[in-house]
Motif scaffolding. Structure first.
Motif, PDB file in Angstrom:
ATOM      1  N   VAL A 100       0.854  -1.183   0.000  1.00 14.08           N
ATOM      2  CA  VAL A 100       0.000   0.000   0.000  1.00 14.08           C
ATOM      3  C   VAL A 100       0.893   1.238   0.000  1.00 14.08           C
ATOM      4  CG1 VAL A 100      -1.698   1.292   1.366  1.00 14.08           C
ATOM      5  CG2 VAL A 100      -1.832  -1.196   1.240  1.00 14.08           C
ATOM      6  N   TYR A 113      -7.591   6.048   2.146  1.00 10.58           N
ATOM      7  CA  TYR A 113      -8.653   5.449   2.957  1.00 10.58           C
ATOM      8  C   TYR A 113      -9.048   4.076   2.428  1.00 10.58           C
ATOM      9  CZ  TYR A 113     -12.953   4.427   5.284  1.00 10.58           C
ATOM     10  OH  TYR A 113     -13.926   3.793   6.023  1.00 10.58           O
ATOM     11  N   ASP A 114      -9.083   3.116   3.335  1.00  8.65           N
ATOM     12  CA  ASP A 114      -9.532   1.750   3.043  1.00  8.65           C
ATOM     13  C   ASP A 114     -10.050   1.182   4.360  1.00  8.65           C
ATOM     14  OD1 ASP A 114      -9.479  -1.141   3.000  1.00  8.65           O
ATOM     15  OD2 ASP A 114      -8.280  -1.034   1.172  1.00  8.65           O
ATOM     16  N   HIS A 115     -11.364   0.925   4.429  1.00  7.61           N
ATOM     17  CA  HIS A 115     -11.953   0.496   5.700  1.00  7.61           C
ATOM     18  C   HIS A 115     -11.387  -0.834   6.197  1.00  7.61           C
ATOM     19  CE1 HIS A 115     -14.560  -1.846   3.024  1.00  7.61           C
ATOM     20  NE2 HIS A 115     -14.817  -2.609   4.073  1.00  7.61           N
ATOM     21  N   LEU A 117      -8.245  -1.870   5.843  1.00  3.77           N
ATOM     22  CA  LEU A 117      -6.964  -1.558   6.480  1.00  3.77           C
ATOM     23  C   LEU A 117      -7.165  -0.811   7.793  1.00  3.77           C
ATOM     24  CD1 LEU A 117      -4.715  -0.613   3.432  1.00  3.77           C
ATOM     25  CD2 LEU A 117      -4.656  -2.698   4.807  1.00  3.77           C
TER      26      LEU A 117
END
Length: 157
Positions: A100, A113-115, A117
C-alpha cells in the motif's frame, strides 16, 4: 495542442516562468501521457518519455518554454499514530507487506482510505483518524531519477 515533455523538479523551478497551476491527486500525479487542463484553463498534453511522479511543487515544461506548477490535491487519508515508535515501525511493516502506498513522517503514517486496512490497524493497536490533506507517499525503492538511483539484480515473483 501545447505539449509538456519534461518535469522540472521543485528545487529548480523558475517561479517567473509559471503561467498556470494544476492540482492533481496522487493517482493523477503518476503519469506518462494524458491530456490535462490546468486550474487557470491552460490545456496541454503531458507527453513524457516514461511514466514518472509529479511531486507537489514540481512543474512541467511546456513546449512554449513556460511552466505549469503542480500542486498536490487534498485527499481522504488515514492518519495512523501510536504512542511508541517501535509500534509505528511495526505498523509500517504491516502496511508495506500489503504493498500500500504510504507517506511516512516522524509522528504518523498516512495511507489512502480503506476500511479493511483501518480495521486491521485498529486491531493492531493504532490510533487512526480520517483526514483530508495532500498525499505524498514514499517513492518505491526501485524508482530512480535520471540523476541517480540504482539497479538491483533480483526479481519479485
Amino acid at each position: 495542442m501545447i505539449r509538456a515533455t519534461s518535469i522540472i523538479r521543485r528545487e529548480a523551478v523558475d517561479q517567473d516562468r509559471i503561467v498556470d497551476v494544476i492540482t492533481l491527486d496522487h493517482g493523477d500525479r503518476h503519469r506518462r501521457r494524458i491530456l490535462l487542463n490546468a486550474d487557470g484553463g491552460t490545456a496541454f498534453l503531458l507527453d513524457l518519455d516514461k511514466a514518472d511522479v509529479l511531486e507537489d511543487g514540481d512543474a512541467v515544461l511546456l513546449d512554449s518554454g513556460w511552466l505549469v506548477e503542480v500542486k498536490a490535491a487534498p485527499e481522504r487519508l488515514v492518519e495512523i499514530r501510536t504512542d511508541d515508535s517501535l509500534d509505528l515501525l511495526t505498523l509500517a511493516w504491516h502496511i508495506g507487506n500489503r504493498h500500500v502506498p504510504a507517506e511516512i513522517t516522524r509522528e504518523a503514517i498516512y495511507i489512502g482510505y480503506d476500511h479493511v486496512l483501518v480495521d486491521m490497524l485498529v486491531g493492531l493497536g493504532a490510533r487512526v483518524e480520517i483526514v483530508e490533506r495532500p498525499f505524498r507517499p514514499v517513492r518505491g525503492a526501485y524508482h530512480h531519477h535520471e540523476h541517480g538511483g540504482h539497479h538491483h539484480g533480483h526479481g519479485h515473483g
